[in-house]
Design a protein around this motif. Structure first.
Motif, PDB file in Angstrom:
ATOM      1  N   ARG A  40       0.841  -1.222  -0.028  1.00 42.57           N
ATOM      2  CA  ARG A  40      -0.276   0.090   0.057  1.00 42.57           C
ATOM      3  C   ARG A  40       0.852   1.255  -0.055  1.00 42.57           C
ATOM      4  NH1 ARG A  40      -5.523   0.974   1.065  1.00 42.57           N
ATOM      5  NH2 ARG A  40      -5.978   2.749   2.178  1.00 42.57           N
ATOM      6  N   HIS A  41       0.690   2.173  -0.841  1.00 40.80           N
ATOM      7  CA  HIS A  41       1.556   3.309  -0.988  1.00 40.80           C
ATOM      8  C   HIS A  41       0.743   4.527  -1.597  1.00 40.80           C
ATOM      9  CE1 HIS A  41       1.289   1.276  -4.892  1.00 40.80           C
ATOM     10  NE2 HIS A  41       1.367   2.762  -5.395  1.00 40.80           N
ATOM     11  N   VAL A  42       1.441   5.548  -1.431  1.00 42.75           N
ATOM     12  CA  VAL A  42       1.100   7.092  -1.857  1.00 42.75           C
ATOM     13  C   VAL A  42       1.887   7.607  -2.813  1.00 42.75           C
ATOM     14  CG1 VAL A  42       0.009   9.205  -0.939  1.00 42.75           C
ATOM     15  CG2 VAL A  42      -0.356   7.305   0.379  1.00 42.75           C
ATOM     16  N   HIS A  43       1.191   8.263  -3.948  1.00 41.53           N
ATOM     17  CA  HIS A  43       1.985   9.061  -4.714  1.00 41.53           C
ATOM     18  C   HIS A  43       1.821  10.341  -4.453  1.00 41.53           C
ATOM     19  CE1 HIS A  43       2.351   5.974  -8.031  1.00 41.53           C
ATOM     20  NE2 HIS A  43       1.468   5.187  -7.452  1.00 41.53           N
ATOM     21  N   ARG A  44       2.956  10.976  -4.096  1.00 39.19           N
ATOM     22  CA  ARG A  44       2.735  12.437  -3.639  1.00 39.19           C
ATOM     23  C   ARG A  44       2.503  13.404  -4.755  1.00 39.19           C
ATOM     24  NH1 ARG A  44       8.204  12.836  -1.086  1.00 39.19           N
ATOM     25  NH2 ARG A  44       8.269  10.867  -0.573  1.00 39.19           N
ATOM     26  N   ALA A  45       3.103  13.188  -5.972  1.00 41.99           N
ATOM     27  CA  ALA A  45       2.946  14.231  -7.103  1.00 41.99           C
ATOM     28  C   ALA A  45       2.450  13.714  -8.435  1.00 41.99           C
ATOM     29  CB  ALA A  45       4.279  14.960  -7.384  1.00 41.99           C
ATOM     30  N   GLU A  46       1.740  12.413  -8.324  1.00 41.42           N
ATOM     31  CA  GLU A  46       1.414  11.955  -9.668  1.00 41.42           C
ATOM     32  C   GLU A  46       0.194  11.089  -9.548  1.00 41.42           C
ATOM     33  OE1 GLU A  46       4.633  10.088 -11.284  1.00 41.42           O
ATOM     34  OE2 GLU A  46       4.281   8.158 -10.095  1.00 41.42           O
ATOM     35  N   ASP A  47      -0.708  11.296 -10.631  1.00 37.70           N
ATOM     36  CA  ASP A  47      -1.781  10.366 -10.642  1.00 37.70           C
ATOM     37  C   ASP A  47      -1.346   9.241 -11.388  1.00 37.70           C
ATOM     38  OD1 ASP A  47      -3.473  12.362  -9.681  1.00 37.70           O
ATOM     39  OD2 ASP A  47      -3.831  13.358 -11.702  1.00 37.70           O
ATOM     40  N   GLU A  48      -2.183   7.971 -11.227  1.00 32.31           N
ATOM     41  CA  GLU A  48      -1.736   6.703 -11.800  1.00 32.31           C
ATOM     42  C   GLU A  48      -2.982   6.200 -12.555  1.00 32.31           C
ATOM     43  OE1 GLU A  48       0.791   2.651 -10.412  1.00 32.31           O
ATOM     44  OE2 GLU A  48      -0.341   4.169  -9.065  1.00 32.31           O
ATOM     45  N   ALA A  49      -2.983   5.512 -13.462  1.00 32.93           N
ATOM     46  CA  ALA A  49      -4.349   5.023 -14.229  1.00 32.93           C
ATOM     47  C   ALA A  49      -3.703   3.641 -14.849  1.00 32.93           C
ATOM     48  CB  ALA A  49      -4.765   5.830 -15.241  1.00 32.93           C
ATOM     49  N   LEU A 130      13.101  -0.748  -1.068  1.00 35.12           N
ATOM     50  CA  LEU A 130      11.913  -0.217  -1.585  1.00 35.12           C
ATOM     51  C   LEU A 130      11.347   0.906  -1.173  1.00 35.12           C
ATOM     52  CD1 LEU A 130       9.632  -0.604  -3.792  1.00 35.12           C
ATOM     53  CD2 LEU A 130       8.443  -2.013  -2.075  1.00 35.12           C
ATOM     54  N   ALA A 131      11.487   1.066   0.145  1.00 36.15           N
ATOM     55  CA  ALA A 131      10.744   2.264   1.012  1.00 36.15           C
ATOM     56  C   ALA A 131      11.779   3.440   0.642  1.00 36.15           C
ATOM     57  CB  ALA A 131      10.771   1.965   2.357  1.00 36.15           C
ATOM     58  N   GLU A 132      13.120   3.146   0.537  1.00 35.72           N
ATOM     59  CA  GLU A 132      14.033   4.169   0.528  1.00 35.72           C
ATOM     60  C   GLU A 132      14.166   4.723  -0.867  1.00 35.72           C
ATOM     61  OE1 GLU A 132      17.523   5.856  -0.972  1.00 35.72           O
ATOM     62  OE2 GLU A 132      17.528   3.549  -0.960  1.00 35.72           O
ATOM     63  N   VAL A 133      13.882   3.781  -1.755  1.00 32.71           N
ATOM     64  CA  VAL A 133      13.946   4.362  -3.246  1.00 32.71           C
ATOM     65  C   VAL A 133      12.413   4.941  -3.585  1.00 32.71           C
ATOM     66  CG1 VAL A 133      14.108   3.706  -5.654  1.00 32.71           C
ATOM     67  CG2 VAL A 133      15.803   2.669  -4.087  1.00 32.71           C
ATOM     68  N   ALA A 134      11.548   4.664  -3.003  1.00 33.93           N
ATOM     69  CA  ALA A 134      10.197   4.974  -3.238  1.00 33.93           C
ATOM     70  C   ALA A 134      10.339   6.383  -2.674  1.00 33.93           C
ATOM     71  CB  ALA A 134       9.195   4.179  -2.771  1.00 33.93           C
ATOM     72  N   ALA A 135      10.780   6.789  -1.531  1.00 37.99           N
ATOM     73  CA  ALA A 135      10.616   8.073  -0.904  1.00 37.99           C
ATOM     74  C   ALA A 135      11.425   9.082  -1.827  1.00 37.99           C
ATOM     75  CB  ALA A 135      11.160   7.927   0.510  1.00 37.99           C
ATOM     76  N   ARG A 136      12.438   8.683  -2.029  1.00 38.04           N
ATOM     77  CA  ARG A 136      13.211   9.427  -3.061  1.00 38.04           C
ATOM     78  C   ARG A 136      12.630  10.001  -4.288  1.00 38.04           C
ATOM     79  NH1 ARG A 136      17.709   7.128  -2.596  1.00 38.04           N
ATOM     80  NH2 ARG A 136      17.777   5.700  -4.206  1.00 38.04           N
ATOM     81  N   HIS A 137      11.536   8.967  -4.888  1.00 37.63           N
ATOM     82  CA  HIS A 137      10.945   9.441  -5.942  1.00 37.63           C
ATOM     83  C   HIS A 137       9.652  10.078  -5.674  1.00 37.63           C
ATOM     84  CE1 HIS A 137      13.632   8.100  -8.990  1.00 37.63           C
ATOM     85  NE2 HIS A 137      14.251   7.136  -8.162  1.00 37.63           N
ATOM     86  N   GLY A 138       9.307  10.222  -4.637  1.00 38.05           N
ATOM     87  CA  GLY A 138       7.862  10.722  -4.148  1.00 38.05           C
ATOM     88  C   GLY A 138       6.726   9.940  -4.042  1.00 38.05           C
ATOM     89  N   TYR A 139       7.156   8.594  -3.488  1.00 40.54           N
ATOM     90  CA  TYR A 139       6.249   7.567  -3.118  1.00 40.54           C
ATOM     91  C   TYR A 139       6.472   7.084  -1.702  1.00 40.54           C
ATOM     92  CZ  TYR A 139       6.563   7.358  -8.134  1.00 40.54           C
ATOM     93  OH  TYR A 139       6.939   7.744  -9.463  1.00 40.54           O
ATOM     94  N   ASP A 140       5.320   7.200  -0.849  1.00 42.87           N
ATOM     95  CA  ASP A 140       5.547   6.776   0.699  1.00 42.87           C
ATOM     96  C   ASP A 140       4.766   5.390   0.738  1.00 42.87           C
ATOM     97  OD1 ASP A 140       6.430   9.113   1.387  1.00 42.87           O
ATOM     98  OD2 ASP A 140       4.640   9.949   1.240  1.00 42.87           O
TER      99      ASP A 140
END
Length: 148
Positions: A40-49, A130-140
């Protein structure tokens, strides 16, 4: 020409990247086996479809649950926690669109170039990486993957 990546236990074929779209969007063809799903994650700056080409998946968006089969369109707006899991016996094949572009950079950093046709050998994800790379790219990362 697309660049294919083994990303977690899926295959991501980059069809359009930041450079091609002027930063507007990333378009990938995504293939995964039954049971695959990100935490389960959140995209801070982008929409996904997603547009499901074959197979099916089940997911959550906030407190809502959804299911998508062949021909379905799924929209996951930025800022709302979500997750999904592939539920079909046959592999899921979907087009994934993220807006604005940049998701392909996350795939390239976390994944590796596909070493052949098909999917990578199954593996356990390195959740701390995964968490570290995700955070760097704007995903929590905010929770575990969904189960079948």
């Amino acid at each position: 020409m697309s660049q294919d990546w083994w990303f977690l236990d899926s295959r991501m074929a980059v069809k359009a990247d930041s450079g091609m779209t002027g930063g507007a969007y990333t378009l990938l063809e995504f293939t995964a086996e039954r049971g695959f799903g990100p935490p389960r994650h959140v995209h801070r700056a982008e929409d996904e479809a997603f547009v499901v080409m074959s197979g099916s998946l089940r997911g959550t968006l906030g407190d809502e649950e959804w299911e998508a089969g062949e021909g379905s369109f799924v929209f996951l707006p930025r800022g709302i926690p979500h997750a999904f899991v592939v539920t079909s016996a046959k592999p899921l094949v979907a087009l994934q669109l993220t807006n604005p572009a940049g998701f392909e950079k996350f795939v390239a950093e976390l994944g590796r170039p596909a070493e052949g046709p098909g999917l990578p050998p199954p593996s356990e994800p390195d959740i701390p990486r995964l968490a570290e790379v995700a955070a760097r790219h704007g995903y929590d990362i905010v929770g575990p993957p969904l189960g079948l």
